[in-house]
Motif scaffolding. Structure first.
Motif, mmCIF file in Angstrom:
data_model
loop_
_atom_site.group_PDB
_atom_site.id
_atom_site.type_symbol
_atom_site.label_atom_id
_atom_site.label_comp_id
_atom_site.label_asym_id
_atom_site.label_seq_id
_atom_site.Cartn_x
_atom_site.Cartn_y
_atom_site.Cartn_z
ATOM 1 N N ASN A 1 0.828 -1.217 0.000
ATOM 2 C CA ASN A 1 0.000 0.000 0.000
ATOM 3 C C ASN A 1 0.862 1.268 0.000
ATOM 4 O OD1 ASN A 1 -3.202 -0.187 0.509
ATOM 5 N ND2 ASN A 1 -2.207 -2.044 1.238
ATOM 6 N N LYS A 2 2.174 1.079 -0.132
ATOM 7 C CA LYS A 2 3.143 2.184 -0.169
ATOM 8 C C LYS A 2 3.134 3.026 1.116
ATOM 9 C CE LYS A 2 3.529 2.661 -5.178
ATOM 10 N NZ LYS A 2 2.984 1.365 -5.541
ATOM 11 N N LEU A 3 2.774 2.407 2.211
ATOM 12 C CA LEU A 3 2.807 3.132 3.491
ATOM 13 C C LEU A 3 4.187 3.043 4.126
ATOM 14 C CD1 LEU A 3 -0.731 2.078 4.749
ATOM 15 C CD2 LEU A 3 -0.010 4.406 4.205
ATOM 16 N N ILE A 4 4.955 1.996 3.766
ATOM 17 C CA ILE A 4 6.365 1.914 4.196
ATOM 18 C C ILE A 4 7.229 1.711 2.962
ATOM 19 C CG2 ILE A 4 5.909 1.064 6.543
ATOM 20 C CD1 ILE A 4 6.503 -1.785 5.553
ATOM 21 N N GLU A 5 8.495 2.088 3.077
ATOM 22 C CA GLU A 5 9.353 2.060 1.885
ATOM 23 C C GLU A 5 10.111 0.754 1.727
ATOM 24 O OE1 GLU A 5 11.683 5.574 2.239
ATOM 25 O OE2 GLU A 5 9.904 6.827 1.883
ATOM 26 N N LYS A 6 10.313 0.043 2.851
ATOM 27 C CA LYS A 6 11.027 -1.244 2.739
ATOM 28 C C LYS A 6 10.500 -2.202 3.795
ATOM 29 C CE LYS A 6 14.865 -0.034 5.729
ATOM 30 N NZ LYS A 6 14.934 -0.060 6.929
ATOM 31 N N MET A 7 10.712 -3.477 3.529
ATOM 32 C CA MET A 7 10.316 -4.499 4.501
ATOM 33 C C MET A 7 11.386 -4.598 5.589
ATOM 34 S SD MET A 7 7.473 -6.134 3.731
ATOM 35 C CE MET A 7 7.529 -7.773 4.445
ATOM 36 N N PRO A 8 10.972 -4.656 6.867
ATOM 37 C CA PRO A 8 11.982 -4.910 7.898
ATOM 38 C C PRO A 8 12.542 -6.326 7.769
ATOM 39 C CG PRO A 8 9.771 -4.794 8.865
ATOM 40 C CD PRO A 8 9.619 -4.505 7.395
ATOM 41 N N LYS A 9 13.801 -6.486 8.156
ATOM 42 C CA LYS A 9 14.407 -7.830 8.155
ATOM 43 C C LYS A 9 13.800 -8.642 9.283
ATOM 44 C CE LYS A 9 18.753 -6.274 8.313
ATOM 45 N NZ LYS A 9 20.192 -6.225 8.465
ATOM 46 N N ILE A 10 13.507 -9.897 9.006
ATOM 47 C CA ILE A 10 13.018 -10.779 10.080
ATOM 48 C C ILE A 10 14.168 -11.674 10.539
ATOM 49 C CG2 ILE A 10 11.429 -12.646 10.692
ATOM 50 C CD1 ILE A 10 9.396 -11.414 8.765
ATOM 51 N N ILE A 11 14.529 -11.528 11.803
ATOM 52 C CA ILE A 11 15.587 -12.346 12.412
ATOM 53 C C ILE A 11 14.864 -13.375 13.289
ATOM 54 C CG2 ILE A 11 17.765 -12.285 13.715
ATOM 55 C CD1 ILE A 11 17.593 -10.136 11.425
ATOM 56 N N ALA A 12 14.833 -14.620 12.824
ATOM 57 C CA ALA A 12 14.012 -15.631 13.506
ATOM 58 C C ALA A 12 14.878 -16.481 14.443
ATOM 59 C CB ALA A 12 13.333 -16.507 12.466
ATOM 60 N N ILE A 13 14.358 -16.699 15.658
ATOM 61 C CA ILE A 13 15.156 -17.347 16.704
ATOM 62 C C ILE A 13 14.594 -18.728 17.051
ATOM 63 C CG2 ILE A 13 16.106 -17.074 19.035
ATOM 64 C CD1 ILE A 13 16.831 -14.737 17.045
ATOM 65 N N GLN A 14 15.469 -19.725 17.066
ATOM 66 C CA GLN A 14 15.082 -21.073 17.498
ATOM 67 C C GLN A 14 16.011 -21.563 18.604
ATOM 68 O OE1 GLN A 14 14.375 -23.675 13.806
ATOM 69 N NE2 GLN A 14 12.435 -23.400 14.886
ATOM 70 N N ALA A 15 15.537 -22.539 19.363
ATOM 71 C CA ALA A 15 16.401 -23.193 20.349
ATOM 72 C C ALA A 15 17.281 -24.196 19.605
ATOM 73 C CB ALA A 15 15.545 -23.907 21.385
ATOM 74 N N ALA A 16 18.590 -24.183 19.873
ATOM 75 C CA ALA A 16 19.511 -25.059 19.138
ATOM 76 C C ALA A 16 19.104 -26.528 19.256
ATOM 77 C CB ALA A 16 20.935 -24.865 19.658
ATOM 78 N N ASN A 17 18.480 -26.886 20.376
ATOM 79 C CA ASN A 17 18.087 -28.291 20.574
ATOM 80 C C ASN A 17 16.861 -28.705 19.763
ATOM 81 O OD1 ASN A 17 20.196 -28.828 22.199
ATOM 82 N ND2 ASN A 17 19.049 -28.914 24.126
ATOM 83 N N CYS A 18 16.230 -27.745 19.109
ATOM 84 C CA CYS A 18 15.076 -28.069 18.251
ATOM 85 C C CYS A 18 14.997 -26.997 17.161
ATOM 86 C CB CYS A 18 13.794 -28.117 19.088
ATOM 87 S SG CYS A 18 12.403 -28.785 18.158
#
Ligand code: PLP
Ligand code: ZN
Length: 367
Positions: free
Chosen positions: A245-262
């Motif tokens: 909708n051109k309300l923001i100029e760029k997408m924010p980066k998504i930094i996704a977090i997981q537990a190393a054990n899963c």
């Protein structure tokens, strides 16, 4: 009338109370165009997820949500530490059942009520179960929640308090989902699944809309815990709609977090795979993200890659330490949220990078 479309084979389905997956086992999305966003219309609604009602796939004159809402959404955005003025926490545990899952549950149960269902079944690591049970009670809809016999006792107590029937299963998270799905198909009831039902993501996308309003724009990056991806995908869809909708100029980066054990998604990301292979859960304190076989892995990987984000995995010893650091700053969060904050501490931030960390679940809910 809204329809579902299979993410794998493209087959379309009318929305009925019992459909939850494609014949080919693919997950279903909503058939919809990007909504035309009318920012001025937001003030016609209460300060909650329903502020963005007109961006959701409901008939415009539908008023069902008014009898379902418990004021979910509209959570505060706070600078975590004055020494880091561009890092914010979004206090999403300030919700009716004390986790961000209320965003999705309120919207999903509004759809269930519109469809006239009398019973729902859901499976959960805990928080989605508490949210679905609460909103089912609010809608006078019977509810069975399938969960592990190792779920935090406080979450189980919360679900019981809402009058839901608890089905405790001794097994993996995948065994629990399979038991719920078998019951859904046998009993022919509505599957109030935060994983499978796309209306849940129409609720979690409001996370992005709120941030947009609070910052008067988009942040540079979002740190998000990921198991089944309800917040990763919700945030992605919300910012994507704002972007288109051109309300923001760029997408924010998504930094996704997981537990190393899963960490099936971390492994797939590192191998450049399109879909995550199931892993064996080696055991993690972060019960909310202990998902060994995420059903929407393809969409999660695509979303993170498209935003030029990344995945980070966290070791068990890093989790408890992070919970203490947040508590020292005044925020008492549940263990899964602490794992997410540990991800932030590990992330190499650019100077001045504007970042948002969700505080997804309240400390009082977990062990
Ligand atoms: C507190 C908390 N944070 C994060 C998550 C992860 O959400 P999802 O599995 O949808 O990625 C959950 C899921 O239950 C949770 O309870
Ligand atoms: Zn299909």
């Amino acid at each position: 009338m809204e329809q579902y479309i299979c993410n794998r084979c493209g087959k379309k389905y009318d929305i009925t109370p019992t459909i939850w997956r494609c014949e080919c086992s693919g997950v279903l999305d909503l058939v919809k165009d990007t909504p035309e966003i009318d920012v001025a219309a937001w003030n016609n609604y209460p300060n909650s997820v329903w502020r963005y009602f007109e961006t959701m796939p409901f008939a415009k004159d539908s008023r069902t949500w008014e009898s379902v809402t418990m004021g979910e959404g509209g959570s505060p955005l706070i600078v975590l530490d004055p020494l880091e003025p561009t890092t914010y926490v979004k206090v999403d545990y300030m919700m009716p059942t004390l986790s961000f899952k209320d965003r999705g549950a309120a919207v999903l149960m509004t759809k269930a009520k519109e469809l006239g269902v009398s019973k729902v079944i859901a499976d959960s690591s805990g928080n989605a179960g508490t949210a679905i049970a609460a909103y089912a009670a609010r809608c006078n809809i019977a509810c069975d929640i399938y969960l592990s016999d190792e779920t935090s006792p406080k979450k189980i107590a919360q679900i019981k308090a809402h009058g839901a029937t608890i089905k405790e299963i001794h097994g993996t998270r995948e065994d629990i989902a399979a038991a719920a799905q078998k019951a859904v198909d046998e009993e022919k009831v509505f599957y109030a699944s935060h994983v499978y039902n796309p209306y849940f993501y129409e609720g979690t996308k409001t996370y992005a809309y709120e941030i947009y309003e609070q910052l008067q724009g988009a942040p540079d990056s979002l740190i998000i815990p990921v198991g089944n991806g309800t917040l990763v995908l919700g945030a992605y869809y919300g910012f994507k709609e704002l972007f288109e909708n051109k309300l923001i100029e760029k997408m924010p980066k998504i930094i996704a977090i997981q537990a190393a054990n899963c960490a099936p998604l971390v492994k797939a990301y590192e191998k450049d795979d399109a879909i995550a292979d199931p892993v064996t859960n080696q055991g993690t304190l972060a019960e909310g993200i202990a998902i060994a076989a995420p059903a929407r892995s393809k969409q999660i990987l695509e979303a993170v890659r498209e935003t030029k984000g990344t995945f980070i995995d966290i070791k068990e010893e890093e989790i408890l330490n992070s919970r203490e650091i947040l508590a020292d700053k005044g925020f008492y969060v549940e263990v899964t949220t602490a794992a997410n904050y540990a991800g932030y501490l590990k992330y190499k931030k650019e100077p001045g990078e504007k970042m948002i960390i969700p505080l997804c679940g309240a400390g009082i809910k977990s062990k």
